[in-house]
Design a protein around this motif. Structure first.
Motif, PDB file in Angstrom:
ATOM      1  N   GLN A 153       0.827  -1.207   0.000  1.00  0.00           N
ATOM      2  CA  GLN A 153       0.000   0.000   0.000  1.00  0.00           C
ATOM      3  C   GLN A 153       0.865   1.264   0.000  1.00  0.00           C
ATOM      4  O   GLN A 153       0.550   2.232  -0.686  1.00  0.00           O
ATOM      5  CB  GLN A 153      -0.965   0.010   1.192  1.00  0.00           C
ATOM      6  CG  GLN A 153      -2.038  -1.055   1.111  1.00  0.00           C
ATOM      7  CD  GLN A 153      -2.772  -1.053  -0.231  1.00  0.00           C
ATOM      8  OE1 GLN A 153      -3.248  -0.029  -0.695  1.00  0.00           O
ATOM      9  NE2 GLN A 153      -2.843  -2.211  -0.855  1.00  0.00           N
ATOM     10  N   ASN A 154       1.954   1.264   0.741  1.00  0.00           N
ATOM     11  CA  ASN A 154       2.859   2.418   0.759  1.00  0.00           C
ATOM     12  C   ASN A 154       3.600   2.573  -0.568  1.00  0.00           C
ATOM     13  O   ASN A 154       3.799   3.683  -1.060  1.00  0.00           O
ATOM     14  CB  ASN A 154       3.869   2.302   1.896  1.00  0.00           C
ATOM     15  CG  ASN A 154       3.225   2.435   3.258  1.00  0.00           C
ATOM     16  OD1 ASN A 154       2.168   3.039   3.399  1.00  0.00           O
ATOM     17  ND2 ASN A 154       3.849   1.854   4.256  1.00  0.00           N
ATOM     18  N   THR A 155       4.005   1.465  -1.162  1.00  0.00           N
ATOM     19  CA  THR A 155       4.790   1.496  -2.395  1.00  0.00           C
ATOM     20  C   THR A 155       3.938   1.853  -3.602  1.00  0.00           C
ATOM     21  O   THR A 155       4.378   2.585  -4.488  1.00  0.00           O
ATOM     22  CB  THR A 155       5.467   0.122  -2.621  1.00  0.00           C
ATOM     23  OG1 THR A 155       6.271  -0.184  -1.487  1.00  0.00           O
ATOM     24  CG2 THR A 155       6.340   0.127  -3.856  1.00  0.00           C
ATOM     25  N   ILE A 156       2.729   1.359  -3.636  1.00  0.00           N
ATOM     26  CA  ILE A 156       1.862   1.544  -4.802  1.00  0.00           C
ATOM     27  C   ILE A 156       1.512   3.017  -5.034  1.00  0.00           C
ATOM     28  O   ILE A 156       1.200   3.415  -6.158  1.00  0.00           O
ATOM     29  CB  ILE A 156       0.606   0.652  -4.682  1.00  0.00           C
ATOM     30  CG1 ILE A 156       0.198   0.150  -6.035  1.00  0.00           C
ATOM     31  CG2 ILE A 156      -0.521   1.340  -3.974  1.00  0.00           C
ATOM     32  CD1 ILE A 156      -0.689  -1.070  -5.991  1.00  0.00           C
ATOM     33  N   LYS A 157       1.641   3.837  -4.008  1.00  0.00           N
ATOM     34  CA  LYS A 157       1.379   5.278  -4.162  1.00  0.00           C
ATOM     35  C   LYS A 157       2.345   5.907  -5.161  1.00  0.00           C
ATOM     36  O   LYS A 157       1.956   6.748  -5.963  1.00  0.00           O
ATOM     37  CB  LYS A 157       1.488   5.981  -2.808  1.00  0.00           C
ATOM     38  CG  LYS A 157       0.405   5.598  -1.835  1.00  0.00           C
ATOM     39  CD  LYS A 157       0.678   6.196  -0.458  1.00  0.00           C
ATOM     40  CE  LYS A 157      -0.301   5.631   0.566  1.00  0.00           C
ATOM     41  NZ  LYS A 157       0.056   6.029   1.930  1.00  0.00           N
ATOM     42  N   SER A 158       3.607   5.511  -5.117  1.00  0.00           N
ATOM     43  CA  SER A 158       4.592   6.080  -6.039  1.00  0.00           C
ATOM     44  C   SER A 158       4.960   5.142  -7.187  1.00  0.00           C
ATOM     45  O   SER A 158       5.581   5.574  -8.156  1.00  0.00           O
ATOM     46  CB  SER A 158       5.851   6.488  -5.282  1.00  0.00           C
ATOM     47  OG  SER A 158       6.367   5.401  -4.560  1.00  0.00           O
ATOM     48  N   PRO A 217       2.674   2.555  -9.176  1.00  0.00           N
ATOM     49  CA  PRO A 217       1.362   1.910  -9.340  1.00  0.00           C
ATOM     50  C   PRO A 217       1.402   0.471  -9.859  1.00  0.00           C
ATOM     51  O   PRO A 217       0.445  -0.269  -9.680  1.00  0.00           O
ATOM     52  CB  PRO A 217       0.629   2.811 -10.328  1.00  0.00           C
ATOM     53  CG  PRO A 217       1.394   4.066 -10.401  1.00  0.00           C
ATOM     54  CD  PRO A 217       2.774   3.793  -9.917  1.00  0.00           C
ATOM     55  N   THR A 218       2.502   0.062 -10.473  1.00  0.00           N
ATOM     56  CA  THR A 218       2.586  -1.313 -10.982  1.00  0.00           C
ATOM     57  C   THR A 218       3.151  -2.295  -9.955  1.00  0.00           C
ATOM     58  O   THR A 218       3.319  -3.477 -10.254  1.00  0.00           O
ATOM     59  CB  THR A 218       3.445  -1.380 -12.255  1.00  0.00           C
ATOM     60  OG1 THR A 218       4.771  -0.935 -11.930  1.00  0.00           O
ATOM     61  CG2 THR A 218       2.853  -0.519 -13.369  1.00  0.00           C
ATOM     62  N   ALA A 219       3.446  -1.816  -8.759  1.00  0.00           N
ATOM     63  CA  ALA A 219       3.995  -2.698  -7.712  1.00  0.00           C
ATOM     64  C   ALA A 219       3.012  -3.817  -7.410  1.00  0.00           C
ATOM     65  O   ALA A 219       1.798  -3.635  -7.462  1.00  0.00           O
ATOM     66  CB  ALA A 219       4.290  -1.897  -6.448  1.00  0.00           C
ATOM     67  N   LYS A 220       3.563  -4.988  -7.106  1.00  0.00           N
ATOM     68  CA  LYS A 220       2.725  -6.142  -6.777  1.00  0.00           C
ATOM     69  C   LYS A 220       3.458  -7.029  -5.782  1.00  0.00           C
ATOM     70  O   LYS A 220       4.672  -6.894  -5.582  1.00  0.00           O
ATOM     71  CB  LYS A 220       2.379  -6.927  -8.032  1.00  0.00           C
ATOM     72  CG  LYS A 220       3.596  -7.489  -8.748  1.00  0.00           C
ATOM     73  CD  LYS A 220       3.221  -8.158 -10.036  1.00  0.00           C
ATOM     74  CE  LYS A 220       4.473  -8.604 -10.788  1.00  0.00           C
ATOM     75  NZ  LYS A 220       4.166  -9.187 -12.071  1.00  0.00           N
ATOM     76  N   ILE A 221       2.734  -7.930  -5.178  1.00  0.00           N
ATOM     77  CA  ILE A 221       3.330  -8.911  -4.267  1.00  0.00           C
ATOM     78  C   ILE A 221       3.656 -10.158  -5.074  1.00  0.00           C
ATOM     79  O   ILE A 221       2.817 -10.654  -5.833  1.00  0.00           O
ATOM     80  CB  ILE A 221       2.377  -9.246  -3.102  1.00  0.00           C
ATOM     81  CG1 ILE A 221       2.172  -8.000  -2.228  1.00  0.00           C
ATOM     82  CG2 ILE A 221       2.911 -10.410  -2.275  1.00  0.00           C
ATOM     83  CD1 ILE A 221       1.175  -8.183  -1.101  1.00  0.00           C
ATOM     84  N   ILE A 222       4.890 -10.644  -4.923  1.00  0.00           N
ATOM     85  CA  ILE A 222       5.298 -11.890  -5.576  1.00  0.00           C
ATOM     86  C   ILE A 222       5.725 -12.889  -4.512  1.00  0.00           C
ATOM     87  O   ILE A 222       6.139 -12.510  -3.423  1.00  0.00           O
ATOM     88  CB  ILE A 222       6.431 -11.673  -6.603  1.00  0.00           C
ATOM     89  CG1 ILE A 222       7.685 -11.119  -5.923  1.00  0.00           C
ATOM     90  CG2 ILE A 222       5.965 -10.764  -7.740  1.00  0.00           C
ATOM     91  CD1 ILE A 222       8.924 -11.161  -6.795  1.00  0.00           C
ATOM     92  N   ALA A 223       5.626 -14.152  -4.843  1.00  0.00           N
ATOM     93  CA  ALA A 223       6.027 -15.218  -3.921  1.00  0.00           C
ATOM     94  C   ALA A 223       7.476 -15.600  -4.181  1.00  0.00           C
ATOM     95  O   ALA A 223       7.886 -15.816  -5.311  1.00  0.00           O
ATOM     96  CB  ALA A 223       5.127 -16.426  -4.099  1.00  0.00           C
TER      97      ALA A 223
END
Length: 137
Positions: free
Chosen positions: A65-70, A72-78
């Motif tokens: 949530q903090n990263t996606i602000k700057s 927008p394509t950030a995602k969680i990967i396993a």
């Protein structure tokens, strides 16, 4: 099986596996892995650990949530040992790949930077493997 080395900083709160051809330099808590004969890329880790119990444990969803602000394509990967927030970013002709990994009151920012054509080289794959091998103590 390919030969590897294990890296563990002096504070011993994280470790990872990397190719023996990589050189490691450290300055102000940033660890940079490179090869002398190939200046077109670099793998870096910047990590910190909270020194007191009032800092909450790392939360992957909060980090996203903090990263996606700057980014927008950030995602969680396993990853094999945990999940990471991951995103890419262009800096001129270079591509920057970021993994944010955490554990109990600690966080590590891992990045791979390469010139455009160098992105698919063996060091990119080895950087992904190093991130996957990372263990936070």
């Amino acid at each position: 099986m390919q030969k590897t080395q294990q890296f563990e900083p002096d504070n011993k709160w994280f470790k990872l596996i990397y190719p023996p051809s990589w050189q490691v330099e450290s300055e102000d808590g940033i660890y940079t892995f490179t090869e002398a004969h190939d200046p077109s890329w670099a793998f870096q880790i910047s990590a910190y650990r909270a020194t007191h119990d009032t800092i909450p444990d790392f939360s992957i969803s909060e980090e996203l949530q903090n990263t996606i602000k700057s980014h927008p394509t950030a995602k969680i990967i396993a990853l094999p040992n945990r999940k990471a927030v991951y995103y890419t970013e262009r800096k001129g002709s270079s591509l920057l790949q970021i993994w944010i990994i955490g554990g109990k009151r600690c966080k590590a920012f891992c990045s791979y930077t390469a010139d455009g054509p160098a992105l698919q080289n063996t060091n990119y794959i080895a950087s992904q493997q190093a991130v996957s091998s990372m263990k936070i103590q």
